[in-house]
Design an enzyme around this catalytic site. Sequence first.
Site, PDB file in Angstrom:
ATOM      1  N   ASP A 165       0.781  -1.290   0.169  1.00 46.64           N
ATOM      2  CA  ASP A 165       0.292  -0.124  -0.015  1.00 46.64           C
ATOM      3  C   ASP A 165       0.965   1.203  -0.188  1.00 46.64           C
ATOM      4  O   ASP A 165       2.129   1.279  -0.344  1.00 46.64           O
ATOM      5  CB  ASP A 165      -0.862  -0.080   1.100  1.00 46.64           C
ATOM      6  CG  ASP A 165      -2.285   0.510   0.908  1.00 46.64           C
ATOM      7  OD1 ASP A 165      -2.341   1.703   0.464  1.00 46.64           O
ATOM      8  OD2 ASP A 165      -3.349   0.006   1.384  1.00 46.64           O
ATOM      9  N   ASP A 279      -6.421   3.223  -6.984  1.00 43.01           N
ATOM     10  CA  ASP A 279      -7.309   3.405  -5.535  1.00 43.01           C
ATOM     11  C   ASP A 279      -7.453   4.872  -5.801  1.00 43.01           C
ATOM     12  O   ASP A 279      -6.898   5.599  -6.307  1.00 43.01           O
ATOM     13  CB  ASP A 279      -6.582   3.193  -4.488  1.00 43.01           C
ATOM     14  CG  ASP A 279      -7.364   3.272  -3.281  1.00 43.01           C
ATOM     15  OD1 ASP A 279      -8.510   3.231  -3.611  1.00 43.01           O
ATOM     16  OD2 ASP A 279      -7.001   3.092  -2.234  1.00 43.01           O
ATOM     17  N   GLU A 282     -12.463   7.971  -7.543  1.00 45.74           N
ATOM     18  CA  GLU A 282     -13.520   8.492  -7.863  1.00 45.74           C
ATOM     19  C   GLU A 282     -13.952   9.980  -8.675  1.00 45.74           C
ATOM     20  O   GLU A 282     -14.822   9.987  -8.896  1.00 45.74           O
ATOM     21  CB  GLU A 282     -14.519   8.345  -6.394  1.00 45.74           C
ATOM     22  CG  GLU A 282     -14.363   7.280  -5.706  1.00 45.74           C
ATOM     23  CD  GLU A 282     -13.459   6.592  -5.298  1.00 45.74           C
ATOM     24  OE1 GLU A 282     -13.298   5.517  -5.157  1.00 45.74           O
ATOM     25  OE2 GLU A 282     -12.462   7.318  -4.740  1.00 45.74           O
ATOM     26  N   ARG A 363     -11.045   0.852  -7.727  1.00 40.81           N
ATOM     27  CA  ARG A 363     -12.046   1.028  -6.874  1.00 40.81           C
ATOM     28  C   ARG A 363     -13.247   1.533  -7.421  1.00 40.81           C
ATOM     29  O   ARG A 363     -14.461   1.330  -7.136  1.00 40.81           O
ATOM     30  CB  ARG A 363     -11.589   1.807  -5.771  1.00 40.81           C
ATOM     31  CG  ARG A 363     -12.536   1.743  -4.431  1.00 40.81           C
ATOM     32  CD  ARG A 363     -11.847   2.444  -3.235  1.00 40.81           C
ATOM     33  NE  ARG A 363     -11.837   3.915  -3.268  1.00 40.81           N
ATOM     34  CZ  ARG A 363     -11.343   4.752  -2.209  1.00 40.81           C
ATOM     35  NH1 ARG A 363     -10.953   4.091  -1.211  1.00 40.81           N
ATOM     36  NH2 ARG A 363     -11.186   5.866  -2.502  1.00 40.81           N
ATOM     37  N   ASP A 379     -13.390  -0.105   1.487  1.00 36.10           N
ATOM     38  CA  ASP A 379     -13.131  -0.320   2.547  1.00 36.10           C
ATOM     39  C   ASP A 379     -14.119  -0.739   3.745  1.00 36.10           C
ATOM     40  O   ASP A 379     -14.451  -0.068   4.595  1.00 36.10           O
ATOM     41  CB  ASP A 379     -12.711   1.264   3.135  1.00 36.10           C
ATOM     42  CG  ASP A 379     -11.437   1.842   2.368  1.00 36.10           C
ATOM     43  OD1 ASP A 379     -10.933   0.930   1.567  1.00 36.10           O
ATOM     44  OD2 ASP A 379     -11.397   3.091   2.337  1.00 36.10           O
ATOM     45  N   HIS A 437      -6.713  -8.109   3.221  1.00 35.34           N
ATOM     46  CA  HIS A 437      -6.255  -6.495   3.373  1.00 35.34           C
ATOM     47  C   HIS A 437      -6.681  -5.804   4.439  1.00 35.34           C
ATOM     48  O   HIS A 437      -8.077  -5.791   4.612  1.00 35.34           O
ATOM     49  CB  HIS A 437      -6.381  -5.911   1.910  1.00 35.34           C
ATOM     50  CG  HIS A 437      -5.992  -4.452   1.878  1.00 35.34           C
ATOM     51  ND1 HIS A 437      -6.883  -3.567   1.422  1.00 35.34           N
ATOM     52  CD2 HIS A 437      -4.821  -3.839   2.030  1.00 35.34           C
ATOM     53  CE1 HIS A 437      -6.272  -2.341   1.467  1.00 35.34           C
ATOM     54  NE2 HIS A 437      -5.161  -2.389   1.777  1.00 35.34           N
TER      55      HIS A 437
END
Length: 699
Positions: A165, A279, A282, A363, A379, A437
């Site tokens: 990450d 990631d 959006e 995502r 998440d 994760h």
Amino acid sequence: MFCNQFLQLSAQLPSTYLFGLGEQRDSFVRSFDWNRITLFNADEIPNENTNLYGTHPFYLLMENNNQSHGVLLFNSNAMDIVLQPMPAITYRTIGGVLDFYFFLGPTPSDVVSQYTELVGRPFMPPYWSLGFHLCRLGYTSMDDVRDVWQRTRDAGIPFDVQWTDIDTMHKRRDFTYDNDTFGYLPGLVNEIHLAGMHYVPIIDCAIANTTAEEEYQPFDDGVKMDIFIKDSTGTNFVGQVWPGPSVYPDFTNSNTTLYWMMQFEKYWIEVAFDGAWIDMNEPSNFVDGSLKPTGCPESQWDNPPYTPAVVGGKLSYKTVCMSAQQNASLHYNVHNIYGLTEAMATNFALQSVRKKRPFVISRSTFPGSGHYGGVWTGDVWSRWHDMGRSIADILNFNLFGIPLVGADICGFNGNTSAKLCQRWMELGAFYPFSRNHNEDGTIAQDPVALGSEVIEASLKAFYLRYQLLPYLYTLFSRAHTFGETVARPLFFEFPNDRRTYAIDTQFLWGSGLMILPVLEEDVVTINPYFPSGVWYLLPSNETINSSGSTFSVDSPLDTIVVALRGGSILPVQEVNRTTTASRYEMFGLWVALSENEEAKGEIYWDDGEALDVLESGIYNRIYFEAKDNKINSTVKHFAYPGENLMTLGKVLVYGVQTSPTVVFVNDINHPFYYENSTKILSIEDLQIRLENPFTISWK
């Protein structure tokens, strides 16, 4: 109703069995009790009644005659969709046009195939990506990463992909690693490759907005190429993300794809990564709108006449201003396709760099995203409720044409427990995309960290997954070629059985395998529904003859139960520690006879990572049929010899009602074993080359 920035249309529906319309946390079948579903991509922890990371204005509906149709509103603006008791549906979107596509089925499988023919067939994942993946946010050093990687391997858990990450980055900046705490990253990646395994890093969409005094090549290149999103005044839009003040590549600009390829190539020379985890796309922002000047300007875009019921109450909540300018349009119109356009650029960049099949997990998604990559469900909380809801998420994304999907096993947010993780590892072994994760500041939740019970459950569940990988890979080939689902709801196979419509606590892999997880704490007996037919339970080898009913099934804490569907032939393979090693092992067939003592199946095989294998023709597709005490193979296409020359070593036939006296393999007498209590015929030491048709028979 058709107004500037507000379009509304309502329609009556023939039934209340509606699925899709995401991404939202909910049961699989949607409620019609004035259920408002808001679609606007947002970085938001998955909870009910909240717009989440992706937008999919597509539904599939089962009609009262047991036939199916689907509808897509191909619109990228923010919208509310309201399901009403009549039953009826109302669309309210704040831009674009009412561009509807209707898919006439008549079966639910037909609907998804027709839908993906429009938006793009799912990509064919590399074989290694179907193995077990391990990651966390919160690795403290390179030694920490290596210790987790090594102890998982030492435990014997089948394991293929180590991830990292943002903690490995220098100042949390893309395309960097911290030389002080993670300086050995290139060396560890080399060790991972030598073990036949793969490595995937995170790549956030936002690029650090550095000062003139501090050189940061990805920012400097982006400025030179002029590829960042602009604010309403025409200067680079600046938000705030992990590296601090940040700018956002505009992936609707064709130059941005070239820019993205350049950054991938430069970083890959340093760290030979095998895929990309994109990631925060959006796109996410830690402030509402711009960092400098603060917020968003007063405009019809940032303050439209009608605002859907978005989290935060305004469109700029934790994202870019709607008045920001992109090459294709205002961000107001293209916000929901940001993740899709980044996935497209990432897919192209990986192909350019590695010259192999790309692996992308995103995502944020939109119709068509499955053509370029897979998705994880964000998440999620480390709670039993979230684990249970993950099945509906996995099924919905399969409807959306994104079959490579999984939730963070054991949960991401908050501390998991050994009991929860034990059962979640069992379920997660049957997510199409299987990754453990969790977040920073929580306990370690790799299987070894949680103790012997979690290790044992993980060993058993993932051993079964790895046995079934040839079957899973074949399902992905059918998704890629024909637009079929991989994980599918029961009603796809039993559309005439309405008792299957609302089931989202169990699911199918393809048509031949039903997954029966435990979703509650301390439960060791479950009562799943078995549609009509013969089912063979694993690992107990019990047989269930159902006319459509629930049955009590024992499921010990360290065991997940799966059921072979009578009438199916599943290709399997002996298990090794990685997919790389497993591909050299012998193949097997699990032949599950129907009540008529018949079965069918197939295997698709290629080298697992080459590009354009269907176009090049370097693949194999072999069909199997069992009938009249005989198994025959038909070689439809064979051009890839395989690592072990595709050698069949063992066949198990379930449902053989009387003990054979003799077995013939290609007309030659062959040893066998028959277990009368389970009605299983076992034929081993076959050494059959699958490129040649074969016949196995018994009397």
